[in-house]
Each structure stands twice: as structure tokens, then as C-alpha cells.
Write an enzyme that holds these catalytic residues in place. Structure first.
Site, PDB file in Angstrom:
ATOM      1  N   SER A 123       0.850  -1.194   0.000  1.00 21.49           N
ATOM      2  CA  SER A 123       0.000   0.000   0.000  1.00 21.49           C
ATOM      3  C   SER A 123       0.880   1.235   0.000  1.00 21.49           C
ATOM      4  O   SER A 123       2.000   1.207   0.528  1.00 21.49           O
ATOM      5  CB  SER A 123      -0.903   0.009   1.235  1.00 21.49           C
ATOM      6  OG  SER A 123      -1.559   1.257   1.383  1.00 21.49           O
ATOM      7  N   TYR A 170      -1.201  -0.324  10.374  1.00 22.53           N
ATOM      8  CA  TYR A 170      -1.356  -0.729   8.971  1.00 22.53           C
ATOM      9  C   TYR A 170      -0.172  -0.224   8.152  1.00 22.53           C
ATOM     10  O   TYR A 170       0.463  -0.978   7.398  1.00 22.53           O
ATOM     11  CB  TYR A 170      -2.662  -0.181   8.415  1.00 22.53           C
ATOM     12  CG  TYR A 170      -2.933  -0.561   6.977  1.00 22.53           C
ATOM     13  CD1 TYR A 170      -3.481  -1.803   6.657  1.00 22.53           C
ATOM     14  CD2 TYR A 170      -2.657   0.324   5.933  1.00 22.53           C
ATOM     15  CE1 TYR A 170      -3.738  -2.149   5.333  1.00 22.53           C
ATOM     16  CE2 TYR A 170      -2.909  -0.015   4.612  1.00 22.53           C
ATOM     17  CZ  TYR A 170      -3.450  -1.256   4.324  1.00 22.53           C
ATOM     18  OH  TYR A 170      -3.703  -1.592   3.005  1.00 22.53           O
TER      19      TYR A 170
END
Length: 263
Positions: free
Chosen positions: A153, A166
């Protein structure tokens, strides 16, 4: 251009004869990657936690006589990962391509995370990838052109509103990619990461339905839209073809220009 040259080029842009394992493959990016690989000639093993979702997807593909298998398993669990490996060996007899796509997130301020939430994010997004790479290594090294693609990501490259754990896991995934690419190059295993920005999937849909959030995302995206799963799948497929045989250890952002956007 003669026929021999044309055939050589075609052979560089195919996955025919390749055996692929794709995690989180019944929806979103994982599903799009599985579809792309099947269309390019690969034999595919899909993995997801829910047996019903796996079976439904298998039935849809098998009606078209596509070479696809599936297993319901949790990549976070040691037993689940071993079940996956056993099925790969039993159903496909080997492995050329590993796509680590499973991921999860809990969005909240840093001070609000519980130890259990923190651990869950790390186990799902990072530890499962580390262990699946190690578990499948003996199979991958027997192939003449193996490829591992990790779905990361842009949260692992810059700070965005996803929550610190995350982003931490996705940043670590980039470093794992570099280390394995160097360590396993001698075994002809290439390792790369794809770093998407917002992609329209079931996971992001609740956020994208908020008009203010969507407007903020688009304002930071030069292409002025969110991405589609097939736009990730296309790069994943390329990285696994012989055409990408000199690419390893890289993190490639698929983000509509987000990570290049300044003032």
C-alpha cells in the site's frame, strides 16, 4: 519482423504453464488477479477464509473448464498455511507464482489501539506473508522463473489516514521484498511489491461512499479518480511474466500519481 521474433515476444507475455497461489482471491484485488492469471494461461489455486465464497467462485470458473482450484483457510494460522501448501502440492504438483494479497485494517488513532488489534494487523498483513514465503520456498526454487508479488500500500510509503499499525506492516513488507529479492536471486525467485492507493473494492467501498472522503481522495490524485482492481491485476500479471524477468526487489506504486503529487 519474422515469425520467430513474434513467437519469442508472445512467449514473454504469457503465464501459460505457470502454477499460481493467490491469497484473498474471492473478492477485490485478489479476485481480479486470479481472473487475469487464468486469462493469461496460468493454473491457479485461490485461498480465502470462507468456504462458501471459495466454492461459489470455483463453480463459476470451472463451468468454463478453467484450471482452477481452491481452499478455505486462514493464512494467519500455522495449520491453515500448512493446509494451503498441502493442497498446492496435491492439486498442482508445484508452484511458480505466489501472490500475497491478504490484508486487514482497523482505522483509529494510534493511542486507541488495543494490543490485540495491533497484533491482529501484524499477524495478518506481515507475519502471514513472511511465513508463506518461507513455506513455499522449496517449491518456488524448483521453478525456472518464480515470482512473488506482495500487495502492499502507499500507506507503507507515506503517511495517510489508515492508522499507524497498517502503515507499519506495509512499510515492513517493502523491506521484506528487498531482502528476499537479494537473498533468493540465486534461486531464480524474483520478489516485488505493488503499492496501491485507493482501489474500488468491498474493503474500501464504505469509505468511498462518503462524499467528503471521496472528494479528499480525488483532490490528492492527479488522475482524479480511484483505481480499479484490474489495474492492480495487470501489473501483478506483468511482474510474473518472462517480460519482467529482470525486475526484482522493487515496490511499484499504482496510485494515479498520488505519491508523486506535491504542492
Amino acid at each position: 519482423m519474422n515469425f520467430t521474433v513474434l513467437e519469442s515476444i508472445r512467449e514473454r507475455w504469457t503465464l501459460t504453464g505457470k502454477k499460481a497461489l493467490i491469497t484473498g482471491a474471492t473478492k477485490g484485488i485478489g479476485l481480479a488477479i486470479a481472473q487475469e492469471f487464468l486469462a493469461l494461461g496460468a493454473e491457479v489455486m485461490i485461498v480465502a477464509r470462507h468456504a462458501e465464497a471459495v466454492q461459489q467462485q470455483l463453480e463459476a470458473w470451472q463451468q468454463s473448464s478453467l484450471p482452477v482450484h481452491g481452499i478455505a483457510a486462514d493464512v494467519v494460522e500455522v495449520a491453515g498455511r500448512q493446509d494451503i501448501l498441502d493442497q498446492v502440492v496435491q492439486k498442482m504438483g508445484g508452484l511458480d507464482l505466489l501472490i500475497n494479497n491478504v490484508g486487514t485494517n482497523i482505522r483509529k488513532p494510534t493511542l486507541d489501539y488495543t494490543p490485540a488489534e495491533y497484533e491482529s494487523i501484524f499477524q495478518t498483513n506481515l507475519t502471514s506473508v513472511f511465513e508463506l514465503c518461507r513455506l513455499t520456498y522449496p517449491l518456488l526454487k524448483t521453478s525456472d522463473n518464480s515470482s512473488i508479488v506482495n500487495i502492499g500500500s502507499v500507506a507503507g510509503l507515506v503517511a495517510i489516514r489508515t492508522g499507524a499499525p497498517y502503515g507499519m506492516t506495509k512499510a515492513a513488507l517493502v523491506q521484506l521484498t528487498r531482502n528476499l529479492a537479494v537473498e533468493w536471486a540465486g534461486d531464480r525467485i524474483r520478489v516485488n511489491t505493488i503499492a496501491p492507493w485507493f482501489i474500488r473494492t468491498p474493503l474500501t467501498e464504505p469509505l468511498l461512499e462518503n462524499s467528503e472522503t471521496l472528494a479528499a481522495i480525488i483532490a490528492q490524485t492527479p488522475i482524479k479518480r480511484v483505481g480499479e482492481p484490474q489495474e492492480i491485476a495487470g501489473l501483478a500479471a506483468f511482474l510474473c511474466t518472462p517480460a519482467a524477468s529482470y525486475i526484482t526487489g522493487q515496490c511499484i506504486a499504482v496510485d494515479g500519481g498520488f505519491s508523486a503529487f506535491g504542492f
